[in-house]
Design a protein around this motif. Sequence first.
Motif: not given
Length: 143
Positions: A118-127
Motif C-alpha cells: 500500500v505504502a510504496e506507491p504512495a511514498f514514491a508518488a509523494k517524491q
Amino acid sequence: MPDLFFERHVPHLPRRMFELVSDLEAYPRFIPNCKQMDVRSGPDNSRMARMTIQFGPVTQSYTSKVMLDPDSMTISAIATDGPFAYLDSKWSFEPEGQGTRIRFDIDFKFSNPLIAAVAEPAFAAKQNEIIDAFADEADRRFG
C-alpha cells in the motif's frame, strides 16, 4: 524496492539550494506530510535527523544519518530505523545556466510486505511533491 531518480532546473544558485536542503529543521514548515524533525549534529558535517511523517491517520517516524558535503555539493541520507528495510537518498546540485540542476535519487523498501503493498506507491508518488516543495520554498526565500 523503488529506485527513483528526479532532476529539475531551478533559477537559484547551487550554494543556496544546498543550504535550503541542508536546513533540516525547517522541513515541517514546507514539506508535505512532514510533521516534525528532530536534528542532532554529528561529526564531520553529519546530522542524525528523526522525521515524523503523517499520511491521513497513519503517523510514522524514522531516523536518518545525513551527510552534508559542501565541497561536492551533495547531501546523502541513510535511514537507521523506522518502517524501512532500507532507505538511501542523495541530492546533488550543479550549476546550470543562471541556476542549478538538482538531482535527487532515492532507493527504499518497506520492511513489512503488507505495508509495502500500500505504502510504496504512495511514498514514491509523494517524491514529486517534495521536489516541488523545495522549488517553491527556494522561490519564497530567494525571490
